[in-house]
Design a protein around this motif. Sequence first.
Motif, short mmCIF file in Angstrom:
data_model
loop_
_atom_site.label_atom_id
_atom_site.label_comp_id
_atom_site.label_asym_id
_atom_site.label_seq_id
_atom_site.Cartn_x
_atom_site.Cartn_y
_atom_site.Cartn_z
N THR A 50 0.78 -1.13 -0.08
CA THR A 50 0.17 -0.01 -0.07
C THR A 50 0.74 1.16 0.02
OG1 THR A 50 -0.03 0.17 2.27
CG2 THR A 50 -1.85 -1.31 1.34
N SER A 51 0.15 2.30 -0.07
CA SER A 51 1.00 3.60 -0.03
C SER A 51 1.64 3.65 1.37
CB SER A 51 -0.03 4.83 0.00
OG SER A 51 -0.84 4.69 -1.45
N GLN A 52 0.96 3.16 2.53
CA GLN A 52 1.81 3.17 3.57
C GLN A 52 3.00 2.43 3.83
OE1 GLN A 52 0.74 0.53 7.44
NE2 GLN A 52 -0.64 2.46 7.89
N SER A 53 2.99 1.54 2.79
CA SER A 53 4.18 0.52 2.96
C SER A 53 5.28 1.50 2.12
CB SER A 53 4.05 -0.68 1.92
OG SER A 53 2.99 -1.41 2.41
N ILE A 54 4.94 2.42 1.23
CA ILE A 54 6.08 3.32 0.53
C ILE A 54 6.36 4.30 1.56
CG2 ILE A 54 6.31 4.92 -1.33
CD1 ILE A 54 4.59 3.25 -2.96
N ILE A 55 5.49 4.97 2.39
CA ILE A 55 5.94 5.89 3.31
C ILE A 55 6.60 5.34 4.42
CG2 ILE A 55 5.07 7.07 5.13
CD1 ILE A 55 2.35 7.65 3.64
N LEU A 56 6.61 4.11 4.89
CA LEU A 56 7.42 3.47 5.87
C LEU A 56 8.50 3.07 5.22
CD1 LEU A 56 7.34 2.10 8.64
CD2 LEU A 56 6.72 0.07 7.88
N GLY A 57 8.73 2.78 4.03
CA GLY A 57 10.04 2.55 3.47
C GLY A 57 10.98 3.96 3.19
N VAL A 58 10.12 5.00 2.94
CA VAL A 58 10.66 6.51 2.91
C VAL A 58 11.45 6.76 4.16
CG1 VAL A 58 10.57 8.98 2.66
CG2 VAL A 58 9.25 7.31 1.03
N ILE A 59 10.81 6.53 5.37
CA ILE A 59 11.11 6.64 6.61
C ILE A 59 12.55 5.90 6.79
CG2 ILE A 59 10.73 6.50 9.24
CD1 ILE A 59 7.94 6.97 8.54
N MET A 60 12.45 4.57 6.40
CA MET A 60 13.61 3.54 6.72
C MET A 60 14.65 4.08 5.70
SD MET A 60 12.77 1.64 8.99
CE MET A 60 11.49 1.00 10.07
N PHE A 61 14.50 4.56 4.56
CA PHE A 61 15.39 5.19 3.66
C PHE A 61 15.99 6.31 4.29
CE2 PHE A 61 16.38 8.27 0.23
CZ PHE A 61 17.33 7.42 -0.50
N SER A 62 15.35 7.14 4.85
CA SER A 62 15.86 8.60 5.67
C SER A 62 16.70 8.07 6.60
CB SER A 62 14.96 9.33 5.81
OG SER A 62 14.12 8.79 7.15
N MET A 63 16.43 6.90 7.27
CA MET A 63 17.32 6.38 8.47
C MET A 63 18.69 5.95 7.77
SD MET A 63 16.86 3.79 11.44
CE MET A 63 17.63 2.34 10.57
N GLY A 64 18.41 5.25 6.60
CA GLY A 64 19.62 4.70 5.91
C GLY A 64 20.69 5.70 5.53
N LEU A 65 19.83 6.83 5.14
CA LEU A 65 20.96 7.95 4.84
C LEU A 65 21.63 8.41 5.81
CD1 LEU A 65 18.62 10.00 2.26
CD2 LEU A 65 20.53 8.56 1.55
N THR A 66 21.65 8.16 6.99
CA THR A 66 22.46 8.98 8.23
C THR A 66 23.40 7.85 8.51
OG1 THR A 66 20.95 7.76 9.97
CG2 THR A 66 20.48 10.00 9.06
N LEU A 67 23.51 6.50 8.04
CA LEU A 67 24.17 5.64 8.39
C LEU A 67 25.53 5.66 7.49
CD1 LEU A 67 21.85 2.39 8.84
CD2 LEU A 67 22.66 3.95 10.66
N THR A 68 26.62 5.24 8.34
CA THR A 68 27.99 5.44 7.55
C THR A 68 28.81 4.07 8.04
OG1 THR A 68 29.09 6.73 9.42
CG2 THR A 68 27.90 7.80 7.79
N THR A 69 29.95 3.86 7.45
CA THR A 69 30.70 2.87 7.90
C THR A 69 31.12 2.96 9.09
OG1 THR A 69 32.57 4.09 6.83
CG2 THR A 69 31.55 2.34 5.28
N GLN A 70 31.30 4.30 9.85
CA GLN A 70 31.52 4.72 11.00
C GLN A 70 30.79 3.92 11.94
OE1 GLN A 70 34.63 5.47 12.02
NE2 GLN A 70 33.88 5.71 14.23
#
Length: 350
Positions: A50-70
Amino acid sequence: MKALQKVSKFLSNYTSIVVIAIAVVTFLAPILMQWVNFQLFTDPVGNRFTSQSIILGVIMFSMGLTLTTQDFKILAQRPFDICIGAAAQYLIMPFLAFALTKALHLPDAIALGLILVGCCPGGVSSNIMSYLCGGDVAFSVGMTTVSTLLSPLMTPLMVSLLASGATISIKGLPMFVSIIETVIIPIAIGFVINYLFGAKKTFQEIQKIMPGIAVLGLACVVGGVISSQGTKFFTSGVVIFAAVLLHNGLGYLLGYGAGKLTGMSVAKKRTISIEVGMQNAGLATNLATTSAQFANTPESAVICAVSCVWHSISGTLLAGFFAELDKKKAENPLKHHLNQQHIADRSCRD
Protein backbone atom coordinates in the motif's frame (compact mmCIF):
# COMPACT_ATOMS: atom_id res chain seq x y z
CA MET A 1 17.44 24.62 0.89
CA LYS A 2 17.95 26.69 4.05
CA ALA A 3 14.20 27.19 4.32
CA LEU A 4 13.61 23.45 4.02
CA GLN A 5 16.23 22.80 6.68
CA LYS A 6 14.48 25.25 9.04
CA VAL A 7 11.17 23.48 8.41
CA SER A 8 12.85 20.13 9.05
CA LYS A 9 14.28 21.39 12.34
CA PHE A 10 10.89 22.76 13.38
CA LEU A 11 9.21 19.43 12.63
CA SER A 12 11.89 17.57 14.59
CA ASN A 13 11.51 19.90 17.57
CA TYR A 14 7.73 19.63 17.60
CA THR A 15 7.20 16.05 16.49
CA SER A 16 4.55 15.31 19.12
CA ILE A 17 2.53 18.40 18.21
CA VAL A 18 2.68 17.55 14.49
CA VAL A 19 1.66 13.93 15.09
CA ILE A 20 -1.15 14.87 17.48
CA ALA A 21 -2.41 17.55 15.09
CA ILE A 22 -2.52 15.09 12.17
CA ALA A 23 -4.18 12.49 14.40
CA VAL A 24 -6.92 14.88 15.56
CA VAL A 25 -7.60 16.26 12.07
CA THR A 26 -7.73 12.75 10.61
CA PHE A 27 -10.05 11.50 13.34
CA LEU A 28 -12.45 14.37 12.52
CA ALA A 29 -12.05 14.01 8.75
CA PRO A 30 -10.79 10.47 7.92
CA ILE A 31 -11.14 11.02 4.18
CA LEU A 32 -8.10 13.34 4.22
CA MET A 33 -5.70 10.45 4.86
CA GLN A 34 -7.45 7.60 3.09
CA TRP A 35 -4.82 7.76 0.33
CA VAL A 36 -2.30 6.31 2.79
CA ASN A 37 -4.15 2.99 2.71
CA PHE A 38 -4.50 2.80 -1.07
CA GLN A 39 -3.54 -0.67 -2.28
CA LEU A 40 -0.95 -0.71 -5.05
CA PHE A 41 -0.36 -4.41 -5.64
CA THR A 42 -0.06 -7.80 -3.97
CA ASP A 43 3.31 -9.52 -3.76
CA PRO A 44 3.85 -13.24 -4.56
CA VAL A 45 3.33 -14.34 -0.92
CA GLY A 46 0.02 -12.49 -0.56
CA ASN A 47 1.10 -9.29 1.23
CA ARG A 48 -0.74 -6.15 0.13
CA PHE A 49 1.64 -3.35 -0.85
CA THR A 50 0.00 0.00 0.00
CA SER A 51 0.90 3.69 0.02
CA GLN A 52 1.64 3.20 3.73
CA SER A 53 4.28 0.64 2.78
CA ILE A 54 5.99 3.25 0.60
CA ILE A 55 5.83 5.88 3.37
CA LEU A 56 7.35 3.43 5.83
CA GLY A 57 10.03 2.65 3.26
CA VAL A 58 10.79 6.37 2.89
CA ILE A 59 11.22 6.68 6.67
CA MET A 60 13.59 3.71 6.67
CA PHE A 61 15.39 5.14 3.64
CA SER A 62 15.89 8.43 5.52
CA MET A 63 17.44 6.50 8.38
CA GLY A 64 19.68 4.63 5.96
CA LEU A 65 20.94 7.96 4.62
CA THR A 66 22.33 8.75 8.09
CA LEU A 67 24.25 5.48 8.39
CA THR A 68 27.95 5.40 7.61
CA THR A 69 30.69 2.82 7.79
CA GLN A 70 31.68 4.52 11.07
CA ASP A 71 28.35 3.48 12.58
CA PHE A 72 29.16 -0.14 11.85
CA LYS A 73 32.66 0.35 13.30
CA ILE A 74 30.99 1.64 16.47
CA LEU A 75 28.88 -1.50 16.60
CA ALA A 76 32.06 -3.56 16.36
CA GLN A 77 33.75 -1.52 19.10
CA ARG A 78 30.80 -1.73 21.50
CA PRO A 79 29.40 -5.24 21.04
CA PHE A 80 28.44 -5.67 24.70
CA ASP A 81 26.17 -2.61 24.74
CA ILE A 82 24.55 -3.58 21.48
CA CYS A 83 24.04 -7.16 22.66
CA ILE A 84 22.36 -5.90 25.81
CA GLY A 85 20.15 -3.60 23.74
CA ALA A 86 19.17 -6.30 21.27
CA ALA A 87 18.48 -8.80 24.06
CA ALA A 88 16.35 -6.24 25.91
CA GLN A 89 14.51 -5.41 22.68
CA TYR A 90 13.49 -8.98 21.95
CA LEU A 91 12.99 -10.17 25.53
CA ILE A 92 11.35 -7.35 27.47
CA MET A 93 8.64 -6.18 25.07
CA PRO A 94 7.55 -9.55 23.61
CA PHE A 95 7.27 -11.27 27.00
CA LEU A 96 5.76 -8.16 28.59
CA ALA A 97 3.11 -8.18 25.86
CA PHE A 98 2.48 -11.87 26.47
CA ALA A 99 2.12 -11.30 30.23
CA LEU A 100 -0.32 -8.42 29.69
CA THR A 101 -2.48 -10.49 27.34
CA LYS A 102 -2.86 -13.05 30.12
CA ALA A 103 -3.29 -10.53 32.94
CA LEU A 104 -5.93 -8.53 31.04
CA HIS A 105 -7.55 -11.62 29.48
CA LEU A 106 -7.38 -10.13 25.99
CA PRO A 107 -9.25 -11.90 23.15
CA ASP A 108 -6.99 -13.91 20.84
CA ALA A 109 -7.01 -11.47 17.90
CA ILE A 110 -6.27 -8.42 20.09
CA ALA A 111 -3.65 -10.36 22.03
CA LEU A 112 -1.98 -11.24 18.73
CA GLY A 113 -1.81 -7.56 17.82
CA LEU A 114 -0.15 -6.59 21.11
CA ILE A 115 2.32 -9.47 20.82
CA LEU A 116 3.10 -8.38 17.25
CA VAL A 117 3.88 -4.84 18.47
CA GLY A 118 6.13 -6.27 21.19
CA CYS A 119 8.02 -8.44 18.72
CA CYS A 120 8.76 -5.68 16.20
CA PRO A 121 12.13 -3.89 16.19
CA GLY A 122 12.72 -0.43 17.60
CA GLY A 123 11.06 2.42 15.72
CA VAL A 124 13.09 4.72 13.47
CA SER A 125 11.63 7.75 15.26
CA SER A 126 13.36 6.58 18.44
CA ASN A 127 16.64 7.82 16.93
CA ILE A 128 15.18 11.33 16.75
CA MET A 129 13.86 11.03 20.30
CA SER A 130 17.28 9.92 21.56
CA TYR A 131 18.84 12.96 19.94
CA LEU A 132 16.25 15.34 21.43
CA CYS A 133 16.65 14.01 24.97
CA GLY A 134 20.46 14.04 25.08
CA GLY A 135 20.80 10.32 24.61
CA ASP A 136 23.58 8.40 22.88
CA VAL A 137 22.60 8.76 19.22
CA ALA A 138 25.23 6.33 17.91
CA PHE A 139 24.03 3.72 20.39
CA SER A 140 20.43 4.43 19.35
CA VAL A 141 21.23 3.99 15.67
CA GLY A 142 23.18 0.84 16.50
CA MET A 143 20.29 -0.66 18.47
CA THR A 144 17.76 0.24 15.79
CA THR A 145 20.00 -1.14 13.07
CA VAL A 146 20.69 -4.43 14.82
CA SER A 147 17.08 -4.98 15.94
CA THR A 148 15.89 -4.18 12.41
CA LEU A 149 18.43 -6.53 10.82
CA LEU A 150 17.32 -9.26 13.23
CA SER A 151 13.62 -8.57 12.70
CA PRO A 152 13.09 -10.79 9.62
CA LEU A 153 14.09 -13.73 11.83
CA MET A 154 13.12 -12.62 15.35
CA THR A 155 9.71 -11.03 14.69
CA PRO A 156 8.06 -14.05 13.05
CA LEU A 157 9.88 -16.42 15.45
CA MET A 158 8.77 -14.59 18.61
CA VAL A 159 5.21 -14.08 17.37
CA SER A 160 4.93 -17.75 16.50
CA LEU A 161 6.34 -18.73 19.91
CA LEU A 162 4.21 -16.42 22.05
CA ALA A 163 1.00 -16.66 20.04
CA SER A 164 1.15 -20.44 19.71
CA GLY A 165 -1.62 -20.84 22.27
CA ALA A 166 -4.04 -18.76 20.21
CA THR A 167 -6.46 -20.15 17.65
CA ILE A 168 -4.63 -18.27 14.90
CA SER A 169 -2.09 -19.85 12.59
CA ILE A 170 1.13 -17.85 12.21
CA LYS A 171 3.63 -18.36 9.39
CA GLY A 172 6.90 -16.52 9.17
CA LEU A 173 7.39 -16.21 5.38
CA PRO A 174 4.86 -13.40 4.64
CA MET A 175 6.13 -11.35 7.60
CA PHE A 176 9.74 -12.02 6.60
CA VAL A 177 9.10 -10.82 3.04
CA SER A 178 7.16 -7.76 4.22
CA ILE A 179 9.99 -6.66 6.55
CA ILE A 180 12.56 -7.20 3.78
CA GLU A 181 10.44 -5.09 1.40
CA THR A 182 9.63 -2.20 3.73
CA VAL A 183 12.64 -2.09 6.06
CA ILE A 184 15.84 -3.80 4.98
CA ILE A 185 15.88 -2.82 1.30
CA PRO A 186 15.16 0.93 1.89
CA ILE A 187 17.78 1.12 4.66
CA ALA A 188 20.35 -0.65 2.46
CA ILE A 189 19.69 1.73 -0.45
CA GLY A 190 20.01 4.75 1.84
CA PHE A 191 23.28 3.45 3.27
CA VAL A 192 24.78 2.80 -0.18
CA ILE A 193 23.81 6.29 -1.38
CA ASN A 194 25.34 7.85 1.73
CA TYR A 195 28.48 5.79 1.24
CA LEU A 196 28.83 6.99 -2.36
CA PHE A 197 27.90 10.66 -1.94
CA GLY A 198 28.22 11.36 1.80
CA ALA A 199 31.34 13.51 1.38
CA LYS A 200 29.67 15.94 -1.05
CA LYS A 201 28.50 19.22 0.47
CA THR A 202 25.26 19.28 -1.53
CA PHE A 203 24.35 15.83 -0.28
CA GLN A 204 25.13 16.85 3.30
CA GLU A 205 22.72 19.77 2.91
CA ILE A 206 20.04 17.39 1.65
CA GLN A 207 20.64 15.11 4.63
CA LYS A 208 19.63 17.92 6.98
CA ILE A 209 16.06 17.92 5.65
CA MET A 210 15.60 14.16 6.06
CA PRO A 211 14.56 14.30 9.77
CA GLY A 212 11.64 16.53 8.77
CA ILE A 213 10.66 14.12 6.02
CA ALA A 214 10.79 11.27 8.53
CA VAL A 215 8.53 13.21 10.91
CA LEU A 216 6.04 13.93 8.13
CA GLY A 217 6.17 10.27 7.13
CA LEU A 218 5.50 9.23 10.71
CA ALA A 219 2.57 11.66 10.89
CA CYS A 220 1.17 10.26 7.63
CA VAL A 221 1.45 6.68 8.91
CA VAL A 222 -0.40 7.70 12.08
CA GLY A 223 -3.00 9.53 9.97
CA GLY A 224 -3.47 6.52 7.72
CA VAL A 225 -3.90 4.27 10.73
CA ILE A 226 -6.55 6.54 12.23
CA SER A 227 -8.25 6.90 8.85
CA SER A 228 -8.77 3.14 8.59
CA GLN A 229 -9.08 2.15 12.24
CA GLY A 230 -9.99 5.34 14.13
CA THR A 231 -13.70 4.61 14.32
CA LYS A 232 -12.88 1.37 16.12
CA PHE A 233 -10.65 2.96 18.77
CA PHE A 234 -13.50 3.67 21.15
CA THR A 235 -15.69 0.69 20.26
CA SER A 236 -13.07 -1.94 21.06
CA GLY A 237 -13.12 -1.27 24.80
CA VAL A 238 -10.95 0.57 27.28
CA VAL A 239 -8.90 -2.59 27.80
CA ILE A 240 -7.03 -1.91 24.53
CA PHE A 241 -5.90 1.50 25.75
CA ALA A 242 -4.93 0.05 29.13
CA ALA A 243 -2.89 -2.67 27.43
CA VAL A 244 -1.09 -0.20 25.14
CA LEU A 245 -0.31 2.28 27.94
CA LEU A 246 0.96 -0.45 30.27
CA HIS A 247 3.01 -2.12 27.54
CA ASN A 248 4.62 1.13 26.46
CA GLY A 249 5.13 2.63 29.94
CA LEU A 250 6.53 -0.54 31.50
CA GLY A 251 8.77 -0.92 28.44
CA TYR A 252 10.33 2.48 29.13
CA LEU A 253 10.83 1.63 32.82
CA LEU A 254 12.24 -1.86 32.24
CA GLY A 255 14.48 -0.59 29.43
CA TYR A 256 15.91 2.07 31.71
CA GLY A 257 16.29 -0.56 34.43
CA ALA A 258 18.24 -2.82 32.06
CA GLY A 259 20.64 0.04 31.35
CA LYS A 260 21.03 0.81 35.05
CA LEU A 261 21.54 -2.86 35.93
CA THR A 262 24.39 -3.14 33.41
CA GLY A 263 26.07 0.09 34.52
CA MET A 264 25.35 2.24 31.47
CA SER A 265 25.78 6.03 31.46
CA VAL A 266 22.79 8.37 31.80
CA ALA A 267 22.78 8.99 28.05
CA LYS A 268 22.76 5.27 27.29
CA LYS A 269 20.08 4.56 29.91
CA ARG A 270 17.82 7.12 28.28
CA THR A 271 18.54 5.65 24.88
CA ILE A 272 17.85 2.05 25.79
CA SER A 273 14.68 3.14 27.61
CA ILE A 274 13.33 4.81 24.47
CA GLU A 275 14.56 2.08 22.13
CA VAL A 276 12.92 -0.68 24.17
CA GLY A 277 9.66 1.10 24.98
CA MET A 278 9.13 2.74 21.60
CA GLN A 279 8.53 -0.11 19.20
CA ASN A 280 8.07 0.18 15.45
CA ALA A 281 4.29 0.06 15.84
CA GLY A 282 3.98 1.53 12.34
CA LEU A 283 5.61 -1.62 11.01
CA ALA A 284 3.31 -3.72 13.21
CA THR A 285 0.28 -1.90 11.81
CA ASN A 286 1.56 -2.37 8.29
CA LEU A 287 2.06 -6.09 8.91
CA ALA A 288 -1.34 -6.46 10.57
CA THR A 289 -3.14 -4.72 7.71
CA THR A 290 -1.20 -6.10 4.74
CA SER A 291 0.23 -9.49 5.73
CA ALA A 292 -1.75 -12.46 4.46
CA GLN A 293 -1.45 -14.11 7.89
CA PHE A 294 -3.60 -11.41 9.52
CA ALA A 295 -6.34 -11.31 6.89
CA ASN A 296 -8.88 -13.01 9.19
CA THR A 297 -8.01 -11.05 12.34
CA PRO A 298 -8.81 -7.37 11.65
CA GLU A 299 -9.02 -6.70 15.41
CA SER A 300 -5.25 -7.19 15.69
CA ALA A 301 -4.74 -4.10 13.53
CA VAL A 302 -6.72 -1.95 15.97
CA ILE A 303 -4.36 -2.39 18.91
CA CYS A 304 -1.36 -2.00 16.57
CA ALA A 305 -2.90 1.26 15.36
CA VAL A 306 -3.48 2.54 18.88
CA SER A 307 0.12 1.61 19.73
CA CYS A 308 1.40 3.41 16.64
CA VAL A 309 -0.34 6.63 17.65
CA TRP A 310 0.51 6.42 21.36
CA HIS A 311 4.18 5.41 20.95
CA SER A 312 4.75 8.43 18.71
CA ILE A 313 3.20 10.75 21.29
CA SER A 314 4.68 9.19 24.44
CA GLY A 315 8.18 9.03 22.92
CA THR A 316 8.24 12.76 22.25
CA LEU A 317 6.81 13.48 25.70
CA LEU A 318 9.49 11.35 27.38
CA ALA A 319 12.23 12.96 25.28
CA GLY A 320 10.87 16.37 26.27
CA PHE A 321 10.89 15.35 29.94
CA PHE A 322 14.54 14.26 29.79
CA ALA A 323 15.49 17.43 27.89
CA GLU A 324 13.72 19.56 30.51
CA LEU A 325 15.72 17.85 33.26
CA ASP A 326 18.94 18.75 31.49
CA LYS A 327 17.74 22.30 30.95
CA LYS A 328 17.03 22.76 34.66
CA LYS A 329 20.42 21.34 35.59
CA ALA A 330 22.11 23.68 33.13
CA GLU A 331 20.22 26.68 34.52
CA ASN A 332 21.10 25.83 38.12
CA PRO A 333 24.48 24.04 38.02
CA LEU A 334 25.62 25.38 41.43
CA LYS A 335 22.32 24.49 43.09
CA HIS A 336 22.45 21.01 41.56
CA HIS A 337 26.07 20.57 42.73
CA LEU A 338 25.23 21.68 46.27
CA ASN A 339 22.22 19.36 46.38
CA GLN A 340 24.34 16.45 45.24
CA GLN A 341 27.01 17.36 47.82
CA HIS A 342 24.36 17.59 50.55
CA ILE A 343 23.03 14.15 49.62
CA ALA A 344 26.56 12.72 49.64
CA ASP A 345 27.34 14.30 53.04
CA ARG A 346 24.11 13.02 54.53
CA SER A 347 24.84 9.52 53.21
CA CYS A 348 28.26 9.63 54.86
CA ARG A 349 26.74 10.71 58.20
CA ASP A 350 24.14 7.95 57.97
